[in-house]
Design a protein around this motif. Structure first.
Motif, PDB file in Angstrom:
ATOM      1  N   ILE A  51       0.836  -1.203   0.000  1.00  0.00           N
ATOM      2  CA  ILE A  51       0.000   0.000   0.000  1.00  0.00           C
ATOM      3  C   ILE A  51       0.869   1.251   0.000  1.00  0.00           C
ATOM      4  O   ILE A  51       0.601   2.209  -0.735  1.00  0.00           O
ATOM      5  CB  ILE A  51      -0.958  -0.021   1.200  1.00  0.00           C
ATOM      6  CG1 ILE A  51      -1.992  -1.125   1.020  1.00  0.00           C
ATOM      7  CG2 ILE A  51      -1.647   1.336   1.384  1.00  0.00           C
ATOM      8  CD1 ILE A  51      -2.840  -1.389   2.238  1.00  0.00           C
ATOM      9  N   ALA A  52       1.940   1.246   0.799  1.00  0.00           N
ATOM     10  CA  ALA A  52       2.840   2.398   0.839  1.00  0.00           C
ATOM     11  C   ALA A  52       3.518   2.609  -0.510  1.00  0.00           C
ATOM     12  O   ALA A  52       3.656   3.751  -0.976  1.00  0.00           O
ATOM     13  CB  ALA A  52       3.881   2.207   1.943  1.00  0.00           C
ATOM     14  N   ALA A  90       3.901   5.676  -5.606  1.00  0.00           N
ATOM     15  CA  ALA A  90       3.820   5.681  -7.074  1.00  0.00           C
ATOM     16  C   ALA A  90       2.739   6.646  -7.554  1.00  0.00           C
ATOM     17  O   ALA A  90       2.955   7.403  -8.512  1.00  0.00           O
ATOM     18  CB  ALA A  90       3.540   4.273  -7.588  1.00  0.00           C
ATOM     19  N   ALA A  91       1.593   6.650  -6.895  1.00  0.00           N
ATOM     20  CA  ALA A  91       0.513   7.575  -7.272  1.00  0.00           C
ATOM     21  C   ALA A  91       0.923   9.019  -7.023  1.00  0.00           C
ATOM     22  O   ALA A  91       0.624   9.913  -7.829  1.00  0.00           O
ATOM     23  CB  ALA A  91      -0.759   7.234  -6.501  1.00  0.00           C
ATOM     24  N   GLY A  92       1.627   9.261  -5.938  1.00  0.00           N
ATOM     25  CA  GLY A  92       2.094  10.620  -5.645  1.00  0.00           C
ATOM     26  C   GLY A  92       3.102  11.104  -6.665  1.00  0.00           C
ATOM     27  O   GLY A  92       3.052  12.256  -7.096  1.00  0.00           O
ATOM     28  N   GLY A  93       4.015  10.240  -7.059  1.00  0.00           N
ATOM     29  CA  GLY A  93       5.000  10.617  -8.081  1.00  0.00           C
ATOM     30  C   GLY A  93       4.345  10.920  -9.410  1.00  0.00           C
ATOM     31  O   GLY A  93       4.711  11.878 -10.092  1.00  0.00           O
ATOM     32  N   PHE A 107       5.899  13.356   1.963  1.00  0.00           N
ATOM     33  CA  PHE A 107       5.320  12.723   3.143  1.00  0.00           C
ATOM     34  C   PHE A 107       5.000  11.251   2.874  1.00  0.00           C
ATOM     35  O   PHE A 107       5.126  10.409   3.766  1.00  0.00           O
ATOM     36  CB  PHE A 107       4.076  13.467   3.605  1.00  0.00           C
ATOM     37  CG  PHE A 107       4.379  14.793   4.236  1.00  0.00           C
ATOM     38  CD1 PHE A 107       5.275  14.885   5.294  1.00  0.00           C
ATOM     39  CD2 PHE A 107       3.778  15.955   3.778  1.00  0.00           C
ATOM     40  CE1 PHE A 107       5.565  16.104   5.874  1.00  0.00           C
ATOM     41  CE2 PHE A 107       4.066  17.175   4.355  1.00  0.00           C
ATOM     42  CZ  PHE A 107       4.961  17.259   5.404  1.00  0.00           C
ATOM     43  N   ALA A 108       4.626  10.938   1.649  1.00  0.00           N
ATOM     44  CA  ALA A 108       4.399   9.538   1.299  1.00  0.00           C
ATOM     45  C   ALA A 108       5.707   8.757   1.372  1.00  0.00           C
ATOM     46  O   ALA A 108       5.734   7.601   1.822  1.00  0.00           O
ATOM     47  CB  ALA A 108       3.793   9.439  -0.097  1.00  0.00           C
ATOM     48  N   LEU A 110       2.365  14.900 -13.526  1.00  0.00           N
ATOM     49  CA  LEU A 110       1.255  15.340 -14.370  1.00  0.00           C
ATOM     50  C   LEU A 110       0.752  16.744 -14.044  1.00  0.00           C
ATOM     51  O   LEU A 110      -0.025  17.300 -14.820  1.00  0.00           O
ATOM     52  CB  LEU A 110       0.100  14.338 -14.280  1.00  0.00           C
ATOM     53  CG  LEU A 110       0.398  12.943 -14.842  1.00  0.00           C
ATOM     54  CD1 LEU A 110      -0.791  12.025 -14.638  1.00  0.00           C
ATOM     55  CD2 LEU A 110       0.788  13.019 -16.293  1.00  0.00           C
ATOM     56  N   ALA A 111       1.166  17.302 -12.928  1.00  0.00           N
ATOM     57  CA  ALA A 111       0.720  18.651 -12.556  1.00  0.00           C
ATOM     58  C   ALA A 111       1.344  19.683 -13.486  1.00  0.00           C
ATOM     59  O   ALA A 111       2.537  19.623 -13.789  1.00  0.00           O
ATOM     60  CB  ALA A 111       1.085  18.946 -11.110  1.00  0.00           C
ATOM     61  N   ARG A 112       0.544  20.619 -13.946  1.00  0.00           N
ATOM     62  CA  ARG A 112       1.031  21.649 -14.876  1.00  0.00           C
ATOM     63  C   ARG A 112       1.390  22.951 -14.160  1.00  0.00           C
ATOM     64  O   ARG A 112       2.348  23.615 -14.516  1.00  0.00           O
ATOM     65  CB  ARG A 112      -0.029  21.942 -15.944  1.00  0.00           C
ATOM     66  CG  ARG A 112      -0.309  20.771 -16.829  1.00  0.00           C
ATOM     67  CD  ARG A 112       0.834  20.554 -17.753  1.00  0.00           C
ATOM     68  NE  ARG A 112       0.539  19.428 -18.640  1.00  0.00           N
ATOM     69  CZ  ARG A 112       1.442  18.828 -19.328  1.00  0.00           C
ATOM     70  NH1 ARG A 112       2.679  19.202 -19.271  1.00  0.00           N
ATOM     71  NH2 ARG A 112       1.121  17.816 -20.109  1.00  0.00           N
ATOM     72  N   ASP A 113       0.605  23.333 -13.163  1.00  0.00           N
ATOM     73  CA  ASP A 113       0.838  24.575 -12.423  1.00  0.00           C
ATOM     74  C   ASP A 113       1.981  24.365 -11.431  1.00  0.00           C
ATOM     75  O   ASP A 113       2.020  23.363 -10.716  1.00  0.00           O
ATOM     76  CB  ASP A 113      -0.440  24.978 -11.688  1.00  0.00           C
ATOM     77  CG  ASP A 113      -0.297  26.289 -10.955  1.00  0.00           C
ATOM     78  OD1 ASP A 113       0.461  27.164 -11.435  1.00  0.00           O
ATOM     79  OD2 ASP A 113      -0.937  26.434  -9.895  1.00  0.00           O
ATOM     80  N   ILE A 114       2.915  25.308 -11.383  1.00  0.00           N
ATOM     81  CA  ILE A 114       4.097  25.145 -10.549  1.00  0.00           C
ATOM     82  C   ILE A 114       3.759  25.150  -9.062  1.00  0.00           C
ATOM     83  O   ILE A 114       4.367  24.422  -8.272  1.00  0.00           O
ATOM     84  CB  ILE A 114       5.165  26.208 -10.894  1.00  0.00           C
ATOM     85  CG1 ILE A 114       6.506  25.881 -10.217  1.00  0.00           C
ATOM     86  CG2 ILE A 114       4.716  27.590 -10.488  1.00  0.00           C
ATOM     87  CD1 ILE A 114       7.225  24.774 -10.851  1.00  0.00           C
TER      88      ILE A 114
END
Length: 83
Positions: free
Chosen positions: A7-8, A13-16, A37-38, A21-25
């Motif tokens: 699970i960890a 992996a989901a956090g990375g 934190f993950a 995929l985030a576009r806004d800085i």
């Protein structure tokens, strides 16, 4: 592998993926902090508390603080150039 470790690993992996995929800085900086934190949780699950403390300081406090300060400085410089 213990289910908690699986699970960890999935959470990291989901956090990375979310950070990439985030576009806004600013959103990316926030997601990177959550990703850090993950990683801290992952290191604790794998019984590496010394590494977890280092990751907590770097990814939870130092990196976001430096990034937000740099963003503020760049935006201030852009505002001055526009005037």
């Amino acid at each position: 592998m213990v289910p908690l470790q699986s699970i960890a690993l999935l959470f990291v992996a989901a956090g990375g993926l979310a950070v990439v995929l985030a576009r806004d800085i600013v959103r990316q900086a926030i997601l990177f902090s959550l990703y850090g934190f993950a990683l801290v949780v992952l290191f604790l699950v794998f019984q590496a508390p010394d590494v977890a403390l280092s990751a907590l300081v770097v990814s939870g406090i130092a990196y976001p603080l430096v990034l937000v300060a740099a963003i503020a400085r760049v935006r201030e410089r852009q505002r001055r150039e526009q005037e």
